[in-house]
Scaffold this motif. Structure first.
Motif, PDB file in Angstrom:
ATOM      1  N   VAL A 216      -6.212   0.865  -5.280  1.00 57.67           N
ATOM      2  CA  VAL A 216      -4.850   1.141  -5.752  1.00 57.67           C
ATOM      3  C   VAL A 216      -3.865   1.162  -4.590  1.00 57.67           C
ATOM      4  O   VAL A 216      -2.826   0.485  -4.616  1.00 57.67           O
ATOM      5  N   GLU A 217      -4.180   1.916  -3.538  1.00 60.84           N
ATOM      6  CA  GLU A 217      -3.278   2.005  -2.386  1.00 60.84           C
ATOM      7  C   GLU A 217      -3.142   0.668  -1.670  1.00 60.84           C
ATOM      8  O   GLU A 217      -2.057   0.308  -1.198  1.00 60.84           O
ATOM      9  N   VAL A 218      -4.237  -0.077  -1.593  1.00 62.12           N
ATOM     10  CA  VAL A 218      -4.186  -1.378  -0.928  1.00 62.12           C
ATOM     11  C   VAL A 218      -3.268  -2.336  -1.691  1.00 62.12           C
ATOM     12  O   VAL A 218      -2.394  -2.981  -1.112  1.00 62.12           O
ATOM     13  N   ALA A 219      -3.473  -2.430  -3.008  1.00 58.58           N
ATOM     14  CA  ALA A 219      -2.629  -3.312  -3.818  1.00 58.58           C
ATOM     15  C   ALA A 219      -1.168  -2.883  -3.758  1.00 58.58           C
ATOM     16  O   ALA A 219      -0.258  -3.719  -3.769  1.00 58.58           O
ATOM     17  N   ASN A 220      -0.950  -1.580  -3.664  1.00 58.25           N
ATOM     18  CA  ASN A 220       0.410  -1.043  -3.614  1.00 58.25           C
ATOM     19  C   ASN A 220       1.134  -1.424  -2.324  1.00 58.25           C
ATOM     20  O   ASN A 220       2.365  -1.342  -2.243  1.00 58.25           O
ATOM     21  N   LYS A 221       0.377  -1.853  -1.300  1.00 56.32           N
ATOM     22  CA  LYS A 221       0.973  -2.232  -0.019  1.00 56.32           C
ATOM     23  C   LYS A 221       1.267  -3.727   0.081  1.00 56.32           C
ATOM     24  O   LYS A 221       1.672  -4.211   1.138  1.00 56.32           O
ATOM     25  N   LEU A 222       1.037  -4.445  -1.002  1.00 54.92           N
ATOM     26  CA  LEU A 222       1.303  -5.884  -1.015  1.00 54.92           C
ATOM     27  C   LEU A 222       2.655  -6.103  -1.689  1.00 54.92           C
ATOM     28  O   LEU A 222       2.753  -6.133  -2.920  1.00 54.92           O
ATOM     29  N   PRO A 223       3.706  -6.262  -0.913  1.00 53.29           N
ATOM     30  CA  PRO A 223       5.062  -6.210  -1.460  1.00 53.29           C
ATOM     31  C   PRO A 223       5.416  -7.326  -2.431  1.00 53.29           C
ATOM     32  O   PRO A 223       6.317  -7.172  -3.253  1.00 53.29           O
ATOM     33  N   SER A 224       4.719  -8.466  -2.326  1.00 55.23           N
ATOM     34  CA  SER A 224       5.058  -9.617  -3.176  1.00 55.23           C
ATOM     35  C   SER A 224       4.115  -9.786  -4.355  1.00 55.23           C
ATOM     36  O   SER A 224       4.255 -10.753  -5.117  1.00 55.23           O
ATOM     37  N   LEU A 225       3.140  -8.887  -4.503  1.00 58.01           N
ATOM     38  CA  LEU A 225       2.093  -9.067  -5.502  1.00 58.01           C
ATOM     39  C   LEU A 225       2.673  -9.123  -6.919  1.00 58.01           C
ATOM     40  O   LEU A 225       3.357  -8.206  -7.366  1.00 58.01           O
ATOM     41  N   THR A 226       2.350 -10.228  -7.614  1.00 57.36           N
ATOM     42  CA  THR A 226       2.829 -10.443  -8.979  1.00 57.36           C
ATOM     43  C   THR A 226       1.696 -10.317  -9.986  1.00 57.36           C
ATOM     44  O   THR A 226       1.895  -9.803 -11.079  1.00 57.36           O
ATOM     45  N   GLU A 227       0.506 -10.812  -9.621  1.00 54.17           N
ATOM     46  CA  GLU A 227      -0.645 -10.732 -10.527  1.00 54.17           C
ATOM     47  C   GLU A 227      -1.841 -10.138  -9.807  1.00 54.17           C
ATOM     48  O   GLU A 227      -2.184 -10.568  -8.696  1.00 54.17           O
ATOM     49  N   LEU A 228      -2.502  -9.165 -10.476  1.00 55.69           N
ATOM     50  CA  LEU A 228      -3.689  -8.507  -9.939  1.00 55.69           C
ATOM     51  C   LEU A 228      -4.786  -8.543 -10.985  1.00 55.69           C
ATOM     52  O   LEU A 228      -4.648  -7.975 -12.068  1.00 55.69           O
ATOM     53  N   HIS A 229      -5.891  -9.247 -10.662  1.00 55.13           N
ATOM     54  CA  HIS A 229      -7.014  -9.395 -11.589  1.00 55.13           C
ATOM     55  C   HIS A 229      -8.275  -8.821 -10.932  1.00 55.13           C
ATOM     56  O   HIS A 229      -8.829  -9.433 -10.016  1.00 55.13           O
ATOM     57  N   LEU A 230      -8.707  -7.654 -11.426  1.00 52.11           N
ATOM     58  CA  LEU A 230      -9.907  -7.003 -10.886  1.00 52.11           C
ATOM     59  C   LEU A 230     -10.843  -6.616 -12.031  1.00 52.11           C
ATOM     60  O   LEU A 230     -11.435  -5.539 -12.034  1.00 52.11           O
ATOM     61  N   GLY A 231     -10.995  -7.489 -12.998  1.00 53.11           N
ATOM     62  CA  GLY A 231     -11.881  -7.215 -14.119  1.00 53.11           C
ATOM     63  C   GLY A 231     -13.343  -7.285 -13.725  1.00 53.11           C
ATOM     64  O   GLY A 231     -13.755  -8.154 -12.965  1.00 53.11           O
TER      65      GLY A 231
END
Length: 565
Positions: A216-231
């Motif tokens: 969660v914290e790592v993804a939160n530090k990616l300022p341009s992240l539009t899509e996150l798929h961790l299924g």
């Protein structure tokens, strides 16, 4: 005259310099061309190519080789796209024969301008992701999805600060073929925080069990992240709230098929750009927050198969849901009755509220005429599934106004009264499931107007009367189950017109008379059950010769005999 001589001298010098630069530039470009070509040939030499996909990789004009794209004017390779054109969910033989495998040569490092690399859906069996990929710093796009790689994902991929798209996922997680399943894992995820340009990240079915809740914290530090798929990443435990919600660009989050045992992460309600949320089958529990219905851009929500999520469906559906298209809350603990305001969901295409504890009756009327531009309620709805609840009362006529409906599943409830004749107006309906209710009356003659119908199941009700002749007009019908009712009369001869029918079950009724000879025309029939009726007569051997695909046959042996002629 002197001025002219000086001017001529200057022009001569400029000509000399220009000629030298041009010659040197030509030599430089020529060297680059040789270097790029050699890198590609070395790369090809390590690959196994059983279908000869790379047959065009010969000659000097490598910019025209299959899968290669070059920068205009320079000859620098900027793209290598060698994904398998037949992914696994297509025809297996084609997929297998088009696989590339073998070794990946580090010569790719020499392609200094390479920005795009796609090796997805190939078969680099049990091979680790090459470490040198982390040195290809101009990469913008890297797709290694379902390519057979295994082992720890190299942390030096964090060096790819220009990377915008990274796909390391596995698209066929339930494949029993161990050889092609995903065995990638991550030991530490901190390196991802250096991917400052990343917009798309898919690591579905990569094992992330060692990273805990750190994702969660790592993804939160990616300022341009539009899509996150961790299924399906073996994530577990509570979904923590980040110290500061920085998901300003996040539009898609798919963290389905995990083992969170967590409440719904309410911090998502602060991400106004969210278009799609999938946290299905992930052991969420607790109340579904009403604020989901107020997310201004939400089009897709799947919280199905969590089993212990609860909430009042009437309160939930009274929210605005301005852009919602897919709402899947199947198999949870929702209760209450469906409000008439559901008709205001003008963009809704798919609604599945099956296997909950919904009660009460469907509203006699639904809103929507004054809201939707089509002046009809739920104008885009293609699937309505309310099966396995405790809904009761009569089926309302407005069901026949859902003009784009393809699937209607109201099975396993307590609906009573007749099947509305208005259902016959649903010209796009392909599936109609009404079994395990308390419906009575006869099967309406208008059922024959459903020209696209493929599956019809009205079993385990209290239907009476005879099967209408119009049923023979359902030329696309593949499955017909009217068993366990109180139907009487004979089977209509028109049933032989159902040329696509694969399964026919009329058992446990009060049908009488002889089986129509037209039964022998059902050349696609695989299953036939006419048992526990009052049918009589005989079936000739010719009938059975025509029914060449028949696999199961159930007859009441006291009344039906098979004639050898």
């Amino acid at each position: 005259m002197e001025r002219i001589s000086i001017l001529g001298f200057i022009l001569a010098i400029l000509y000399s310099i220009t000629t030298e630069l041009a010659c040197n530039g030509h030599t430089h470009i020529g060297n680059n061309v040789q270097s790029e070509q050699k890198a590609l040939i070395d790369f090809k030499s390590g690959l196994k190519d059983p279908s000869n996909r790379l047959s065009s990789w010969k000659g000097s004009n490598y910019c025209y080789w299959q899968g290669i794209s070059c920068e205009n004017g320079t000859g620098f390779v900027i793209s290598i796209d060698l994904h398998n054109p037949y992914p696994r969910d297509n025809v297996y033989e084609n997929w297998s024969s088009m696989n590339l495998s073998g070794e990946i040569s580090p010569s790719l490092i020499n392609l200094k301008s390479l920005k795009y690399l796609d090796l997805s859906f190939n078969s680099f069996k049990a091979m680790p992701i090459p470490q040198f990929f982390g040195s290809m710093k101009n990469l913008i796009y890297l797709n290694l999805s379902s390519a057979g790689f295994s082992g720890a994902i190299p942390s030096n991929l964090g060096n790819l600060s220009n990377l915008q798209y990274l796909d390391l996922s596995f698209k066929h997680p339930y494949d029993i073929d161990f050889e092609y399943s995903n065995h990638l894992f991550v030991e530490n995820i901190e390196w991802m925080t250096d991917l400052v340009s990343l917009k798309y990240l898919s690591m579905s079915f990569v094992n992330l069990s060692l990273v805990g809740s750190q994702w969660v914290e790592v993804a939160n530090k990616l300022p341009s992240l539009t899509e996150l798929h961790l299924g399906g990443c073996s994530l577990f435990g509570s979904i923590p709230s980040p110290s500061f919600v920085n998901f300003t660009s996040l539009a898609v989050i798919a963290i389905n098929d995990n083992e969170f045992n967590s409440k719904f992460p309410e911090w998502l309600l602060n991400v106004n750009n969210l278009v799609s949320i999938d946290i299905s089958s992930s052991q969420l529990h607790g109340r579904i927050p009403l604020g989901l219905g107020e997310l201004p851009n939400l089009q897709y929500l799947d919280l199905s198969l969590n089993f212990k999520l609860w909430g009042n469906i009437s309160q939930l559906l009274r929210k605005s849901w301005k852009k919602i298209e897919v709402l899947n809350l199947f198999y949870n603990e929702l209760h209450g009755s469906i409000p008439s305001s559901i008709g205001n969901f003008c963009n809704l295409k798919y609604l599945d509220l099956g296997e909950n504890y919904l009660n009460g009756s469907l509203p006699e009327i639904i809103k929507g005429l004054e809201t939707c531009s089509s002046k009809s309620p739920l104008p885009n709805l293609t699937e309505l599934s309310l099966y396995d609840n405790q809904l009761m009362g009569k089926l309302p006529n407005w069901l026949g106004e859902l003009k784009n409906l393809r699937t209607l599943d109201l099975s396993d409830n307590k609906f009573e009264g007749p099947i509305p004749a208005s259902l016959g107006t649903l010209q796009h309906l392909e599936t109609l499931y009404l079994p395990w209710n308390e419906l009575n009356g006869s099967l309406p003659d208008s059922i024959g107007q459903l020209s696209q119908l493929q599956d019809l199941d009205v079993s385990y009700n209290h239907l009476s009367g005879s099967l209408p002749d119009s049923i023979g007009q359902l030329y696309q019908l593949q499955y017909l189950d009217v068993s366990s009712n109180h139907l009487s009369g004979s089977l209509p001869d028109s049933i032989g017109q159902l040329s696509q029918l694969q399964d026919l079950d009329v058992s446990y009724n009060h049908l009488s008379g002889s089986l129509p000879d037209s039964i022998g025309q059902l050349s696609q029939l695989q299953g036939l059950d006419v048992s526990y009726n009052h049918l009589s007569g005989s079936l000739s051997q010719q009938h059975f010769l025509k029914l060449s695909k028949l696999e199961s046959l159930y007859m009441d042996s006291f009344h039906l005999n098979v004639s050898p002629n």
